[in-house]
Design an enzyme around this catalytic site. Structure first.
Site, mmCIF file in Angstrom:
data_model
loop_
_atom_site.group_PDB
_atom_site.id
_atom_site.type_symbol
_atom_site.label_atom_id
_atom_site.label_comp_id
_atom_site.label_asym_id
_atom_site.label_seq_id
_atom_site.Cartn_x
_atom_site.Cartn_y
_atom_site.Cartn_z
ATOM 1 C CB SER A 35 0.748 -6.801 -1.404
ATOM 2 O OG SER A 35 0.703 -6.711 -2.806
ATOM 3 N NE ARG B 178 -2.705 -0.636 14.557
ATOM 4 C CZ ARG B 178 -2.332 0.544 14.063
ATOM 5 N NH1 ARG B 178 -1.046 0.778 13.809
ATOM 6 N NH2 ARG B 178 -3.208 1.497 13.848
ATOM 7 C CG HIS C 250 2.592 3.025 17.815
ATOM 8 N ND1 HIS C 250 1.586 2.108 17.963
ATOM 9 C CD2 HIS C 250 2.440 3.531 16.564
ATOM 10 C CE1 HIS C 250 0.858 2.061 16.857
ATOM 11 N NE2 HIS C 250 1.362 2.922 15.997
ATOM 12 C CD GLU D 157 1.777 -0.286 20.342
ATOM 13 O OE1 GLU D 157 1.289 0.867 20.378
ATOM 14 O OE2 GLU D 157 2.195 -0.806 19.313
ATOM 15 C CB THR E 165 6.480 0.576 10.937
ATOM 16 O OG1 THR E 165 6.386 0.187 9.562
ATOM 17 C CG2 THR E 165 7.918 0.854 11.292
ATOM 18 N N GLY F 95 0.849 -1.195 0.000
ATOM 19 C CA GLY F 95 0.000 0.000 0.000
ATOM 20 C C GLY F 95 0.880 1.238 0.000
ATOM 21 N NE ARG F 96 -3.051 6.380 0.731
ATOM 22 C CZ ARG F 96 -4.074 5.604 1.100
ATOM 23 N NH1 ARG F 96 -3.890 4.623 1.972
ATOM 24 N NH2 ARG F 96 -5.270 5.807 0.608
ATOM 25 N N GLY G 175 5.732 5.884 14.541
ATOM 26 C CA GLY G 175 5.560 5.967 13.086
ATOM 27 C C GLY G 175 5.154 7.343 12.562
HETATM 28 C C1 GLV Z 1 -0.657 4.411 13.560
HETATM 29 O O1 GLV Z 1 -0.235 3.369 13.911
HETATM 30 C C2 GLV Z 1 -1.708 4.612 12.621
HETATM 31 O O2 GLV Z 1 -2.398 3.646 12.259
HETATM 32 O O3 GLV Z 1 -1.886 5.763 12.178
#
Ligand code: GLV
Length: 328
Positions: free
Chosen positions: A181, A241, A288, A270, A239, A160-161, A290
């Site tokens: 994917s 889940r 977390h 978490e 990065t 994806g992006r 990101g």
């Molecule tokens: C962060 O983990 C998000 O999904 O934006």
């Protein structure tokens, strides 16, 4: 818009950048949680009673039961790209619009993925710990050797992006790019990526980056069997889940040096962290981070606000998740 008394109320479950609050205030009476903690589930439900919408965080759980108890909520504007905290089908069934913040956090998240990749391969966090422990005795030709990144093979799971943005960075490092994917992505191919099956990707990659969203198809995607396919020097970057990886299997693979290392930004349960990770030097841990830049979080706040405002105005929100709900 109208005076503040007649404006519908929107709950914002954590402090968000002011730019989002300012936008919301133009159309809503903003009910912001100013506590320095998440609301308990009970507190959240109480606040939602009578509100039009909610700007929600990943920590806010909207399961089927919770959604069925909502009486007035028309929009759950998730302050995240992921929306695994929400039972979307249940919300759609109740005519509640679900929105997220895609696009605006792509580069920030890909940067963290690459940062973790470099930090793990080149042992940066471990080196930092050494210096702080006053244990740097001087440069030697064999001191703290890591692994080359340039020219190596990266396997990107999820095209994806964010996965594509990771590929763009990998191209800059002259890496060979493999990806896996659900759907092939022509942009990945134009970056030099090759679509392969999951096993091939795991067997051939020096770095494996997880960039899938969490759902029933990706929960536990990387377990004991998948880790066993990886090279003994390979580094896993997550990065996405925590739940995409079986953490117990990962700890075991790292401890037994079945893989080379891991760079993790996300964890199961978490903010609790599996304490076994703390005992391992071949893991770099980030809390977390990101999307955690000033610029990105401001953009997320604006988008979350615009999503909620669009629902209020009967327009299509820019980050609509359950498009079907607009048709009913
Ligand atoms: C962060 O983990 C998000 O999904 O934006």
């Amino acid at each position: 818009m109208s005076n503040s008394k007649s404006r519908p109320r929107i709950v914002v479950t954590r402090q968000i950048p002011e730019t989002g609050i300012a936008l919301l205030k133009k159309c809503f009476k903003v009910d912001l949680n100013t506590l320095d903690r998440d609301l308990t589930h009970r507190e959240l439900l109480k606040k939602l009673d009578g509100a039009f919408g909610v700007v929600a965080m990943m920590a806010n759980r909207f399961d089927r039961q919770t959604i069925s108890d909502l009486k007035t909520i028309r929009v759950i504007s998730n302050f995240a790209v992921g929306f695994n905290n929400i039972d979307v089908a249940a919300a759609t069934g109740k005519g509640i619009v679900i929105t997220n913040t895609p696009g605006v956090l792509t580069d920030a998240t890909a940067d963290i993925a690459f940062g973790l990749l470099l930090a793990t391969a080149r042992r940066i966090a471990e080196g930092d710990r050494r210096i702080r422990a006053r244990n740097f005795k001087g440069w030697t030709p064999t001191f703290m050797l890591g692994q080359d990144v340039s020219g190596k093979t990266i396997g990107i799971i999820g095209a994806g992006r964010i996965g594509t943005a990771v590929a763009r960075r990998a191209k800059g490092f002259a890496m060979k790019i493999l990806y896996y994917s659900r759907k092939r992505n022509p942009e990945m191919n134009s970056l030099g990526g090759t679509f392969v099956d999951l096993s091939t990707l795991l067997v051939e990659s020096d770095f494996v980056s997880l960039n899938v969203s969490l759902d029933s198809g990706t929960h536990g995607l990387i377990g004991r069997k998948e880790l066993a396919l990886m090279k003994s020097t390979a580094i896993l970057i997550n990065t996405a889940r925590g739940e995409v990886v079986d953490e117990t299997a990962l700890v075991s693979a790292l401890r037994k040096k079945k893989i080379g290392g891991a760079g993790l930004d996300v964890f199961v349960n978490e903010p609790k962290i599996n304490q076994e990770f703390l005992k391992l030097d071949n893991v770099v841990l980030a809390p977390h981070l990101g999307s955690a830049t000033f610029e990105t979080r401001a953009r997320m706040a604006e988008m979350a606000a615009m999503n909620a405002i669009a629902v209020l105005k009967g327009e299509r929100p820019p980050g609509i998740v359950n498009t079907e709900v607009l048709e009913t």
